[in-house]
Structure formats: C-alpha cells, structure tokens
Design a protein around this motif. Structure first.
Motif, PDB file in Angstrom:
ATOM      1  N   GLU A  38     -61.972 -17.348  25.733  1.00  0.00           N
ATOM      2  CA  GLU A  38     -60.783 -16.443  25.941  1.00  0.00           C
ATOM      3  C   GLU A  38     -59.665 -17.033  25.276  1.00  0.00           C
ATOM      4  O   GLU A  38     -59.366 -18.440  25.313  1.00  0.00           O
ATOM      5  CB  GLU A  38     -60.237 -16.508  27.425  1.00  0.00           C
ATOM      6  CG  GLU A  38     -59.187 -15.489  27.731  1.00  0.00           C
ATOM      7  CD  GLU A  38     -58.702 -15.560  29.067  1.00  0.00           C
ATOM      8  OE1 GLU A  38     -57.550 -15.270  29.594  1.00  0.00           O
ATOM      9  OE2 GLU A  38     -59.504 -15.947  30.080  1.00  0.00           O
ATOM     10  N   LEU A  39     -59.105 -16.356  24.326  1.00  0.00           N
ATOM     11  CA  LEU A  39     -57.808 -16.678  23.690  1.00  0.00           C
ATOM     12  C   LEU A  39     -56.810 -16.448  24.266  1.00  0.00           C
ATOM     13  O   LEU A  39     -56.607 -15.173  24.793  1.00  0.00           O
ATOM     14  CB  LEU A  39     -57.930 -15.795  22.224  1.00  0.00           C
ATOM     15  CG  LEU A  39     -56.604 -16.141  21.281  1.00  0.00           C
ATOM     16  CD1 LEU A  39     -56.660 -17.748  20.802  1.00  0.00           C
ATOM     17  CD2 LEU A  39     -56.647 -14.976  20.234  1.00  0.00           C
ATOM     18  N   GLN A  40     -55.851 -17.426  24.574  1.00  0.00           N
ATOM     19  CA  GLN A  40     -54.688 -17.290  25.419  1.00  0.00           C
ATOM     20  C   GLN A  40     -53.660 -16.179  24.674  1.00  0.00           C
ATOM     21  O   GLN A  40     -53.287 -16.889  23.763  1.00  0.00           O
ATOM     22  CB  GLN A  40     -54.189 -18.667  26.097  1.00  0.00           C
ATOM     23  CG  GLN A  40     -52.807 -18.338  26.873  1.00  0.00           C
ATOM     24  CD  GLN A  40     -52.528 -19.604  27.361  1.00  0.00           C
ATOM     25  OE1 GLN A  40     -53.303 -20.559  27.752  1.00  0.00           O
ATOM     26  NE2 GLN A  40     -51.151 -19.890  27.392  1.00  0.00           N
ATOM     27  N   PRO A  41     -53.189 -15.337  25.162  1.00  0.00           N
ATOM     28  CA  PRO A  41     -52.025 -14.633  24.485  1.00  0.00           C
ATOM     29  C   PRO A  41     -50.902 -15.306  24.365  1.00  0.00           C
ATOM     30  O   PRO A  41     -50.579 -16.002  25.126  1.00  0.00           O
ATOM     31  CB  PRO A  41     -52.078 -13.291  25.269  1.00  0.00           C
ATOM     32  CG  PRO A  41     -53.214 -13.139  26.283  1.00  0.00           C
ATOM     33  CD  PRO A  41     -53.544 -14.474  26.368  1.00  0.00           C
ATOM     34  N   GLU A  42     -50.159 -15.068  23.338  1.00  0.00           N
ATOM     35  CA  GLU A  42     -49.026 -15.716  23.162  1.00  0.00           C
ATOM     36  C   GLU A  42     -47.908 -14.854  22.478  1.00  0.00           C
ATOM     37  O   GLU A  42     -48.479 -14.094  21.669  1.00  0.00           O
ATOM     38  CB  GLU A  42     -48.981 -16.972  22.301  1.00  0.00           C
ATOM     39  CG  GLU A  42     -49.609 -18.325  22.846  1.00  0.00           C
ATOM     40  CD  GLU A  42     -49.073 -19.132  23.718  1.00  0.00           C
ATOM     41  OE1 GLU A  42     -47.833 -18.671  23.922  1.00  0.00           O
ATOM     42  OE2 GLU A  42     -49.781 -19.877  24.563  1.00  0.00           O
ATOM     43  N   PRO A  43     -46.729 -14.961  22.898  1.00  0.00           N
ATOM     44  CA  PRO A  43     -45.838 -13.811  22.038  1.00  0.00           C
ATOM     45  C   PRO A  43     -45.712 -14.134  20.475  1.00  0.00           C
ATOM     46  O   PRO A  43     -45.080 -13.049  20.013  1.00  0.00           O
ATOM     47  CB  PRO A  43     -44.319 -14.126  22.560  1.00  0.00           C
ATOM     48  CG  PRO A  43     -44.632 -15.530  23.309  1.00  0.00           C
ATOM     49  CD  PRO A  43     -45.999 -15.679  23.639  1.00  0.00           C
ATOM     50  N   TRP A  44     -46.134 -15.183  20.036  1.00  0.00           N
ATOM     51  CA  TRP A  44     -45.968 -15.235  18.715  1.00  0.00           C
ATOM     52  C   TRP A  44     -46.880 -14.469  17.713  1.00  0.00           C
ATOM     53  O   TRP A  44     -46.790 -14.533  16.584  1.00  0.00           O
ATOM     54  CB  TRP A  44     -45.727 -16.892  18.180  1.00  0.00           C
ATOM     55  CG  TRP A  44     -47.007 -17.738  18.434  1.00  0.00           C
ATOM     56  CD1 TRP A  44     -47.388 -18.036  19.327  1.00  0.00           C
ATOM     57  CD2 TRP A  44     -48.069 -17.828  17.373  1.00  0.00           C
ATOM     58  NE1 TRP A  44     -48.532 -18.637  19.246  1.00  0.00           N
ATOM     59  CE2 TRP A  44     -49.079 -18.469  17.988  1.00  0.00           C
ATOM     60  CE3 TRP A  44     -48.423 -17.277  16.007  1.00  0.00           C
ATOM     61  CZ2 TRP A  44     -50.180 -18.869  17.278  1.00  0.00           C
ATOM     62  CZ3 TRP A  44     -49.544 -17.743  15.431  1.00  0.00           C
ATOM     63  CH2 TRP A  44     -50.322 -18.575  15.990  1.00  0.00           C
ATOM     64  N   PHE A  45     -48.118 -14.076  18.252  1.00  0.00           N
ATOM     65  CA  PHE A  45     -49.203 -13.575  17.366  1.00  0.00           C
ATOM     66  C   PHE A  45     -49.632 -12.428  18.245  1.00  0.00           C
ATOM     67  O   PHE A  45     -49.436 -12.047  19.478  1.00  0.00           O
ATOM     68  CB  PHE A  45     -50.243 -14.346  17.177  1.00  0.00           C
ATOM     69  CG  PHE A  45     -50.991 -14.865  18.377  1.00  0.00           C
ATOM     70  CD1 PHE A  45     -52.207 -13.958  18.779  1.00  0.00           C
ATOM     71  CD2 PHE A  45     -50.889 -15.702  19.133  1.00  0.00           C
ATOM     72  CE1 PHE A  45     -53.049 -14.128  19.671  1.00  0.00           C
ATOM     73  CE2 PHE A  45     -51.664 -16.153  19.970  1.00  0.00           C
ATOM     74  CZ  PHE A  45     -52.755 -15.446  20.426  1.00  0.00           C
TER      75      PHE A  45
END
Length: 84
Positions: free
Chosen positions: A7-14
């Motif tokens: 699981e790729l943790q969502p981040e606001p920068w991408f």
C-alpha cells in the motif's frame, strides 16, 4: 505461496499517475523477489515523504523515504529499490 498486500500511503504532495491504485496484491513463494512500480506526479516542491507498507499473513513492514521534488521544469526519473 504467500499473499502480500502493498500500500502506497497517500500524501497531499503527489497524485497517482496510473489507474492501478495505491494497493497492490502479490502472491509470492518463499525466496521470491519481485518489483512493484508506482507512477506518481508531484504537485508540490521540496523534500516530501513517501511511504510504502507491506502486510503479509504473519508479518508486516514499511519503508519511508524522503523524496526531493525540484521545480526546474524538466522531468527527472529516479528509481529507489529496497527490500521490504
């Protein structure tokens, strides 16, 4: 065979640049090594966190890296590999 969930943790920068989504499922045999690619598009410059989690039937792990996003206008592709 062992089921493994990445699981790729969502981040606001991408944002994800493909339709496969942030969660991937793999079936691995003991000793298998494989690669999983996530295509992302940066929305913000600077040093940004990138985290991938792996969850198996008995164990779990995570890798966190800091990625530098620069505003020079030309695409730069870097590949980071590690074992999870």
């Amino acid at each position: 065979m062992t089921g493994l969930r990445l699981e790729l943790q969502p981040e606001p920068w991408f944002e994800l640049a493909d339709s496969a989504g942030p969660v991937r499922t793999l079936d691995l045999k003991p000793g298998d090594v494989t690669a999983v690619k996530y295509r992302i598009r940066a929305r913000k410059i600077g040093h940004q966190p990138l985290t991938v989690k792996a969850v198996g039937s008995k164990l779990s792990d995570a890798i966190k890296r800091v990625v530098e996003v620069v505003p020079d206008g030309s695409p730069v592709e870097k590949v980071f590999t590690d074992r999870l």
